[in-house]
Design a protein around this motif. Structure first.
Motif, PDB file in Angstrom:
ATOM      1  N   TYR A  56       0.766  -1.135   0.083  1.00 40.55           N
ATOM      2  CA  TYR A  56       0.169   0.079  -0.032  1.00 40.55           C
ATOM      3  C   TYR A  56       0.756   1.141  -0.086  1.00 40.55           C
ATOM      4  CZ  TYR A  56      -3.717  -3.188   1.724  1.00 40.55           C
ATOM      5  OH  TYR A  56      -4.585  -4.270   2.001  1.00 40.55           O
ATOM      6  N   ALA A  57       0.328   2.223  -0.213  1.00 45.86           N
ATOM      7  CA  ALA A  57       1.037   3.620  -0.278  1.00 45.86           C
ATOM      8  C   ALA A  57      -0.254   4.507   0.370  1.00 45.86           C
ATOM      9  CB  ALA A  57       1.117   4.352  -1.750  1.00 45.86           C
ATOM     10  N   TRP A  58       0.381   5.377   1.515  1.00 48.94           N
ATOM     11  CA  TRP A  58      -0.566   5.864   2.461  1.00 48.94           C
ATOM     12  C   TRP A  58       0.030   7.365   2.226  1.00 48.94           C
ATOM     13  CZ3 TRP A  58      -3.010   3.519   7.106  1.00 48.94           C
ATOM     14  CH2 TRP A  58      -2.918   2.087   7.148  1.00 48.94           C
ATOM     15  N   GLY A  59      -1.007   8.046   1.966  1.00 50.87           N
ATOM     16  CA  GLY A  59      -0.886   9.607   1.490  1.00 50.87           C
ATOM     17  C   GLY A  59      -0.680  10.231   2.910  1.00 50.87           C
ATOM     18  N   ILE A  60       0.185  11.102   3.285  1.00 49.90           N
ATOM     19  CA  ILE A  60       0.458  11.802   4.367  1.00 49.90           C
ATOM     20  C   ILE A  60      -0.084  13.084   4.369  1.00 49.90           C
ATOM     21  CG2 ILE A  60       2.123  12.444   6.349  1.00 49.90           C
ATOM     22  CD1 ILE A  60       1.159   9.461   6.026  1.00 49.90           C
ATOM     23  N   ASP A  61      -0.989  13.730   5.245  1.00 44.87           N
ATOM     24  CA  ASP A  61      -1.252  15.109   5.414  1.00 44.87           C
ATOM     25  C   ASP A  61      -0.149  16.003   5.494  1.00 44.87           C
ATOM     26  OD1 ASP A  61      -2.454  17.449   5.897  1.00 44.87           O
ATOM     27  OD2 ASP A  61      -3.744  17.193   7.174  1.00 44.87           O
ATOM     28  N   GLN A  62       0.341  16.784   4.777  1.00 47.08           N
ATOM     29  CA  GLN A  62       1.582  17.753   4.889  1.00 47.08           C
ATOM     30  C   GLN A  62       1.457  18.599   5.895  1.00 47.08           C
ATOM     31  OE1 GLN A  62       4.583  16.885   3.371  1.00 47.08           O
ATOM     32  NE2 GLN A  62       3.331  15.299   2.785  1.00 47.08           N
ATOM     33  N   ALA A  63       0.246  18.848   6.484  1.00 50.45           N
ATOM     34  CA  ALA A  63       0.087  19.991   7.499  1.00 50.45           C
ATOM     35  C   ALA A  63       0.853  19.404   8.775  1.00 50.45           C
ATOM     36  CB  ALA A  63      -1.375  20.369   7.784  1.00 50.45           C
ATOM     37  N   VAL A  64       0.951  18.134   9.124  1.00 48.64           N
ATOM     38  CA  VAL A  64       1.557  17.683  10.062  1.00 48.64           C
ATOM     39  C   VAL A  64       3.150  17.741  10.266  1.00 48.64           C
ATOM     40  CG1 VAL A  64       2.140  15.369   9.417  1.00 48.64           C
ATOM     41  CG2 VAL A  64       1.657  15.719  11.629  1.00 48.64           C
ATOM     42  N   VAL A  65       3.733  17.988   8.762  1.00 44.54           N
ATOM     43  CA  VAL A  65       5.224  18.357   8.838  1.00 44.54           C
ATOM     44  C   VAL A  65       5.439  19.844   9.398  1.00 44.54           C
ATOM     45  CG1 VAL A  65       7.258  18.340   7.521  1.00 44.54           C
ATOM     46  CG2 VAL A  65       5.436  16.684   7.152  1.00 44.54           C
ATOM     47  N   PRO A  66       6.453  20.090  10.329  1.00 43.16           N
ATOM     48  CA  PRO A  66       6.494  21.323  10.517  1.00 43.16           C
ATOM     49  C   PRO A  66       7.460  22.142   9.521  1.00 43.16           C
ATOM     50  CG  PRO A  66       7.315  19.954  12.299  1.00 43.16           C
ATOM     51  CD  PRO A  66       6.728  19.069  11.191  1.00 43.16           C
ATOM     52  N   ALA A  67       7.081  23.412   9.468  1.00 49.24           N
ATOM     53  CA  ALA A  67       7.690  24.433   8.260  1.00 49.24           C
ATOM     54  C   ALA A  67       9.355  24.150   8.198  1.00 49.24           C
ATOM     55  CB  ALA A  67       7.263  25.901   8.595  1.00 49.24           C
ATOM     56  N   VAL A  68       9.836  24.127   9.512  1.00 52.45           N
ATOM     57  CA  VAL A  68      11.349  23.870   9.197  1.00 52.45           C
ATOM     58  C   VAL A  68      11.699  22.689   8.637  1.00 52.45           C
ATOM     59  CG1 VAL A  68      11.499  22.592  11.559  1.00 52.45           C
ATOM     60  CG2 VAL A  68      13.585  23.997  10.637  1.00 52.45           C
ATOM     61  N   ALA A  69      10.961  21.471   8.861  1.00 53.32           N
ATOM     62  CA  ALA A  69      11.349  20.163   8.185  1.00 53.32           C
ATOM     63  C   ALA A  69      10.593  20.004   6.769  1.00 53.32           C
ATOM     64  CB  ALA A  69      10.923  18.988   9.257  1.00 53.32           C
ATOM     65  N   ARG A  70       9.841  20.816   6.314  1.00 54.01           N
ATOM     66  CA  ARG A  70       9.092  20.514   5.084  1.00 54.01           C
ATOM     67  C   ARG A  70       9.937  20.480   3.882  1.00 54.01           C
ATOM     68  NH1 ARG A  70       4.198  24.361   6.575  1.00 54.01           N
ATOM     69  NH2 ARG A  70       3.058  23.016   7.695  1.00 54.01           N
ATOM     70  N   PRO A  71      10.961  21.457   3.670  1.00 58.40           N
ATOM     71  CA  PRO A  71      12.137  21.153   2.658  1.00 58.40           C
ATOM     72  C   PRO A  71      12.681  19.933   2.704  1.00 58.40           C
ATOM     73  CG  PRO A  71      12.116  23.481   3.513  1.00 58.40           C
ATOM     74  CD  PRO A  71      11.591  22.536   4.801  1.00 58.40           C
ATOM     75  N   PHE A  72      12.967  19.090   3.714  1.00 65.31           N
ATOM     76  CA  PHE A  72      13.907  17.918   3.713  1.00 65.31           C
ATOM     77  C   PHE A  72      12.796  16.651   3.576  1.00 65.31           C
ATOM     78  CE2 PHE A  72      15.874  21.500   5.979  1.00 65.31           C
ATOM     79  CZ  PHE A  72      17.014  21.704   5.385  1.00 65.31           C
TER      80      PHE A  72
END
Length: 178
Positions: A56-72
């Motif tokens: 399976y592939a589980w799509g993750i809500d990107q809102a849970v990723v803090p802004a500082v970590a989003r680019p990585f």
């Protein structure tokens, strides 16, 4: 870092219906899972002689990723993969969650166990979440101390609540399928 996860819940669906819904309708469970946008079945292999395997592939809500970590993390956590082995005779599913883009970043290995509780089903989820954020490419050394705890928190906040909510989501889907 290892995070032990253990969830145990009795749901008001009989064992056969719960197992059938989990096996056939897992992709529909995303609506009841926090931080999960979708679940897609990628491949199903069932020879009848060995445990069935479903990826399976589980799509993750990107809102849970803090802004500082989003680019990585954006590309690494847009979808999390899971490989599952279905042991029908034992009502047991062994699973492995990981990032397809960087398998070394984390793994969550464990199992779902379903057991008869009369007219209900006991669902246990037992897993170990291993996080290795030091493996994250492109993180400058100056940011690594800030990013590493954020990565660990994101992975814990995505995987743990979703696994914990799985029995309730399964109960809802099973009741709606009856």
């Amino acid at each position: 870092m290892t995070i032990a996860l253990h969830f145990d819940q009795v749901i008001s669906i009989d064992l056969d219906a719960a197992w059938q819904s989990l096996h056939e309708d897992l992709c529909r469970l995303h609506a009841g899972l926090p931080n999960v946008r979708h679940i897609r079945e990628l491949e199903r292999r069932d020879s009848g002689l060995t445990p069935a395997q479903i990826d399976y592939a589980w799509g993750i809500d990107q809102a849970v990723v803090p802004a500082v970590a989003r680019p990585f993390l954006r590309d690494l956590l847009d979808e999390v993969r899971s490989d599952t082995h279905w042991h029908h005779d034992h009502r047991r599913v062994e699973f492995l969650f990981y990032s397809e883009g960087l398998r070394e970043l984390f793994s969550c290995r464990g199992c779902f166990l379903l057991a008869d509780q009369g007219q209900h089903t006991r669902m246990q989820i037992i897993a170990d979440l291993e996080v290795s954020p030091h493996e994250l490419p492109g993180v400058p050394k100056l940011l690594s101390r800030t990013i590493m705890p954020a990565v660990e928190r994101v992975l814990r906040d995505v995987i743990s609540p979703s696994l914990e909510a799985l029995p309730s989501a399964l109960q809802d889907i099973s009741k709606n399928s009856l």
